[in-house]
Design a protein around this motif. Sequence first.
Motif, PDB file in Angstrom:
ATOM      1  N   HIS A 130       4.674  -6.224   5.565  1.00 36.23           N
ATOM      2  CA  HIS A 130       3.282  -6.165   6.006  1.00 36.23           C
ATOM      3  C   HIS A 130       2.772  -7.503   6.524  1.00 36.23           C
ATOM      4  O   HIS A 130       3.156  -8.572   6.047  1.00 36.23           O
ATOM      5  N   VAL A 131       1.875  -7.404   7.521  1.00 31.03           N
ATOM      6  CA  VAL A 131       1.153  -8.552   8.070  1.00 31.03           C
ATOM      7  C   VAL A 131      -0.334  -8.246   7.950  1.00 31.03           C
ATOM      8  O   VAL A 131      -0.836  -7.321   8.602  1.00 31.03           O
ATOM      9  N   PRO A 132      -1.091  -8.967   7.107  1.00 39.51           N
ATOM     10  CA  PRO A 132      -2.521  -8.681   6.977  1.00 39.51           C
ATOM     11  C   PRO A 132      -3.310  -9.167   8.188  1.00 39.51           C
ATOM     12  O   PRO A 132      -3.013 -10.221   8.758  1.00 39.51           O
ATOM     13  N   VAL A 133      -4.302  -8.396   8.574  1.00 42.60           N
ATOM     14  CA  VAL A 133      -5.266  -8.807   9.592  1.00 42.60           C
ATOM     15  C   VAL A 133      -6.548  -9.133   8.848  1.00 42.60           C
ATOM     16  O   VAL A 133      -7.153  -8.258   8.224  1.00 42.60           O
ATOM     17  N   LYS A 134      -6.981 -10.397   8.912  1.00 45.48           N
ATOM     18  CA  LYS A 134      -8.116 -10.834   8.109  1.00 45.48           C
ATOM     19  C   LYS A 134      -9.308 -11.251   8.969  1.00 45.48           C
ATOM     20  O   LYS A 134      -9.142 -11.804  10.052  1.00 45.48           O
ATOM     21  N   ARG A 135     -10.467 -10.968   8.443  1.00 41.71           N
ATOM     22  CA  ARG A 135     -11.718 -11.505   8.991  1.00 41.71           C
ATOM     23  C   ARG A 135     -12.556 -11.916   7.785  1.00 41.71           C
ATOM     24  O   ARG A 135     -13.266 -11.096   7.191  1.00 41.71           O
ATOM     25  N   LEU A 136     -12.426 -13.160   7.395  1.00 41.63           N
ATOM     26  CA  LEU A 136     -13.042 -13.650   6.166  1.00 41.63           C
ATOM     27  C   LEU A 136     -14.562 -13.602   6.247  1.00 41.63           C
ATOM     28  O   LEU A 136     -15.152 -13.764   7.316  1.00 41.63           O
ATOM     29  N   GLY A 137     -15.176 -13.368   5.097  1.00 45.07           N
ATOM     30  CA  GLY A 137     -16.632 -13.333   5.043  1.00 45.07           C
ATOM     31  C   GLY A 137     -17.224 -11.998   5.408  1.00 45.07           C
ATOM     32  O   GLY A 137     -18.447 -11.884   5.533  1.00 45.07           O
ATOM     33  N   THR A 138     -16.392 -10.977   5.569  1.00 45.44           N
ATOM     34  CA  THR A 138     -16.896  -9.659   5.908  1.00 45.44           C
ATOM     35  C   THR A 138     -16.372  -8.640   4.919  1.00 45.44           C
ATOM     36  O   THR A 138     -15.311  -8.829   4.309  1.00 45.44           O
ATOM     37  N   ILE A 139     -17.113  -7.567   4.728  1.00 46.14           N
ATOM     38  CA  ILE A 139     -16.644  -6.442   3.919  1.00 46.14           C
ATOM     39  C   ILE A 139     -15.893  -5.499   4.854  1.00 46.14           C
ATOM     40  O   ILE A 139     -16.467  -5.005   5.829  1.00 46.14           O
ATOM     41  N   PRO A 140     -14.620  -5.253   4.608  1.00 50.75           N
ATOM     42  CA  PRO A 140     -13.834  -4.432   5.554  1.00 50.75           C
ATOM     43  C   PRO A 140     -14.352  -2.998   5.648  1.00 50.75           C
ATOM     44  O   PRO A 140     -14.468  -2.299   4.648  1.00 50.75           O
ATOM     45  N   VAL A 470      -0.104   0.784  11.817  1.00 47.19           N
ATOM     46  CA  VAL A 470      -1.320   0.006  11.576  1.00 47.19           C
ATOM     47  C   VAL A 470      -2.224   0.830  10.669  1.00 47.19           C
ATOM     48  O   VAL A 470      -2.463   2.013  10.924  1.00 47.19           O
ATOM     49  N   LEU A 471      -2.718   0.209   9.592  1.00 46.19           N
ATOM     50  CA  LEU A 471      -3.637   0.861   8.661  1.00 46.19           C
ATOM     51  C   LEU A 471      -4.959   0.107   8.639  1.00 46.19           C
ATOM     52  O   LEU A 471      -4.972  -1.126   8.586  1.00 46.19           O
ATOM     53  N   GLY A 472      -6.083   0.836   8.675  1.00 42.53           N
ATOM     54  CA  GLY A 472      -7.404   0.228   8.638  1.00 42.53           C
ATOM     55  C   GLY A 472      -8.063   0.415   7.284  1.00 42.53           C
ATOM     56  O   GLY A 472      -8.039   1.514   6.707  1.00 42.53           O
ATOM     57  N   ASN A 473      -8.686  -0.637   6.774  1.00 47.09           N
ATOM     58  CA  ASN A 473      -9.285  -0.660   5.446  1.00 47.09           C
ATOM     59  C   ASN A 473     -10.780  -0.347   5.507  1.00 47.09           C
ATOM     60  O   ASN A 473     -11.552  -1.095   6.113  1.00 47.09           O
ATOM     61  N   VAL A 474     -11.181   0.764   4.887  1.00 48.95           N
ATOM     62  CA  VAL A 474     -12.602   1.043   4.635  1.00 48.95           C
ATOM     63  C   VAL A 474     -12.803   0.843   3.147  1.00 48.95           C
ATOM     64  O   VAL A 474     -12.527   1.728   2.332  1.00 48.95           O
ATOM     65  N   SER A 475     -13.265  -0.338   2.775  1.00 50.59           N
ATOM     66  CA  SER A 475     -13.211  -0.759   1.382  1.00 50.59           C
ATOM     67  C   SER A 475     -14.332  -0.191   0.525  1.00 50.59           C
ATOM     68  O   SER A 475     -14.245  -0.197  -0.696  1.00 50.59           O
ATOM     69  N   ILE A 476     -15.416   0.273   1.161  1.00 54.29           N
ATOM     70  CA  ILE A 476     -16.537   0.845   0.418  1.00 54.29           C
ATOM     71  C   ILE A 476     -16.635   2.319   0.767  1.00 54.29           C
ATOM     72  O   ILE A 476     -16.700   2.680   1.942  1.00 54.29           O
ATOM     73  N   GLY A 477     -16.653   3.164  -0.259  1.00 55.02           N
ATOM     74  CA  GLY A 477     -16.730   4.586   0.007  1.00 55.02           C
ATOM     75  C   GLY A 477     -17.051   5.368  -1.247  1.00 55.02           C
ATOM     76  O   GLY A 477     -17.299   4.782  -2.314  1.00 55.02           O
ATOM     77  N   PRO A 478     -17.046   6.693  -1.146  1.00 48.84           N
ATOM     78  CA  PRO A 478     -17.395   7.534  -2.293  1.00 48.84           C
ATOM     79  C   PRO A 478     -16.395   7.370  -3.432  1.00 48.84           C
ATOM     80  O   PRO A 478     -15.264   6.929  -3.254  1.00 48.84           O
ATOM     81  N   GLY A 479     -16.840   7.781  -4.606  1.00 50.17           N
ATOM     82  CA  GLY A 479     -15.988   7.714  -5.780  1.00 50.17           C
ATOM     83  C   GLY A 479     -16.252   6.459  -6.591  1.00 50.17           C
ATOM     84  O   GLY A 479     -16.724   5.449  -6.067  1.00 50.17           O
ATOM     85  N   ILE A 480     -15.962   6.537  -7.871  1.00 47.32           N
ATOM     86  CA  ILE A 480     -16.128   5.392  -8.763  1.00 47.32           C
ATOM     87  C   ILE A 480     -14.810   4.646  -8.834  1.00 47.32           C
ATOM     88  O   ILE A 480     -13.817   5.146  -9.370  1.00 47.32           O
TER      89      ILE A 480
END
Length: 504
Positions: A130-140, A470-480
Amino acid sequence: MMNVRVALIAMMIFAGIASYDCLAQKAIADGKQLAKTYCQSCHVQPSPEDLDKTTWVAKVFPMMRRYMGLDPLPQHDVLPHDLKALYPTSPMMTEDEWFTVAQWYIDNAPTALEPPASVNVRGVTSVFTHVPVKRLGTIPMTTFATYDATSSSILLGDALSNALYIVHAQGSITNTVPVGGPPSHVALRGRKWYVTSMGKLLPHDSAVGALIEIAWSADTPGTSTTKTLIDSLRRPTHVLVEDLNGDGRDDFLICEFGNLIGQFGWYEVFDGGRTKYHQLSPLPGAIRAVIHDMNGDRRPDILVQMAQSRESIVLYTNMGGGKFSSREILSFPPSRGSSSFRLVNADSDPAMEILYTAGDNGDYDLPPYKPYHGVYIFDQTPSGWKQTMFQRLDGAYGALLADFSGDGKDDLFSFSYFPRFDRGDYDLVRFDQDVLTTSNTSWRVSGASLGRWLVSDVADVDNDGDLDVVLGNVSIGPGIVPDDQAVTWTSSGVIAVILRNTTR
C-alpha cells in the motif's frame, strides 16, 4: 347418565381447543395475507426472518406506521409539498389490520439473526503493497476514486472541501479543483470532466445538486475552467456520458438518489448545449448505472441499481430513437442493504454477469449484522438471472473481480464499510484468490486498517502491466465506532490508499 355428561364435557373442551386453534390459524393466515397486500404497495415484501424481533419492533414498525398514515408525522405542516405527499393524511389500513400484520412478523421473526460464520483468513496477502495518499489537517471524506488513463492520474472527490483532488501515481496531490459542493462521481471525456455535485453531504431532498463541467486547457497545462451545465438536481450520485439516442451527440445519464424523493433519467443534449430531460424512473435511490449493449443489437442499454425502499437492479433496453423499455431483473427486500454493483465477465461465455454487494447498515446506530450481507454473482439464464455465488462479508460495500494474481483466474477483492465493530473483528478488506475455480483462500490486505473504505477503482495505476486498486476513505459515517479506531481514521490524513500490485 354420568358417562353421557363426561362425554358432553369432553366434546365441549375439544371443540373449544379446536376453535382456538382455528382462530390462531386464521390469525396467521390473515397476517400473512395482509402483509402481502400492504407491504408490497411500496417495496418487495420482506420476510419475518430478514430481521430480529427487536429490530422489527424498535426500528421498522414505528417508521412504517407513519408511512401508512397511522401515526402523525411531527412538523408535517412545515414539510415541502412534495415531501408531504409521501405521508397519507388518513390511515391506509385499520388498527386491527396493522396489529395483525405486526403480530405475524413478531411471531415469525427470530430472536436473533444467524450468528456470523468465522472467516478463515491466512494473514496478509503478498499481492498488494500500500501507498497512502495523505492530506494532513483534514478529516478524510473521499466520495469517489477514479483513475484517468489520459493524464495517468487518480481523481478523488472530497466532500468536506467540496473539491476534486488530482493525485500522482506515487501518492502526492498535484492539483485541486473546487466544484462548489460535495462531489459524488466524475465521468471522463478527454479534456472534459463531468462531475456530479450533491449540493449537501448528508441525506436530503432539496434540489440543490448540479452537473459540473471541468474543461482543461490544451494550451496551458494544469489550468481549467469550471461551469455548471445542469442545476436543480436532487442529490445526484452518478453520471455517465454517452450517445443514448443515436444522434451523434453525447447525452448525460444521471442518478438522482435523493433521499425520500429522487429520480433517474437522461438529459438529451442539443446543439448549443440546450438539454431536454427524459425520466426513466420517478423513484429515489438510483445509486449507480452501467451502459452496455445487453442484447447484441448495437444499441446502448442501461442497468441501474436502486438502493432505497425498492431495492433492485433494473434493465432499460434501448428501443432506438431515445426510447427505452424497463424490466426489473433483480429485486431485494428493503432490509437487504444494496451497496454496489458491476458488470463482469466471470465465466467463459460472452454474456455478462452482475457482481453485487449488500452491506449497507446506515439506518441503525447499533446495526443487526445480517447473514445475507456479502458479495454475490448473478448469471443470466434462459429463465432469468440466478445467483451463482455468495461470499459472506459483514457490511460489504464494494467488490472487484479480476485476475490480480496473474495466474489467468479471477480473484475477488472486496471491502466493508460496516465491519463487526461490536466484536473488534474489522474485516475491512478481503482478497480471495481464484475465487471461482477453487475453494476460497481469504487474505487480509496491507493498509486495510488505515481508513473506512467506501469507494474504489481498479486500473494499472503505475503502468507496469498488472491491476492495482485505489480505495477512498470516508472516515465519518453511521454506526458506533470504537474511539481508538475513529481517531485513527479521522486524524491520520489518509484520504485514500493505492494498493500496488506486486506481481510484476
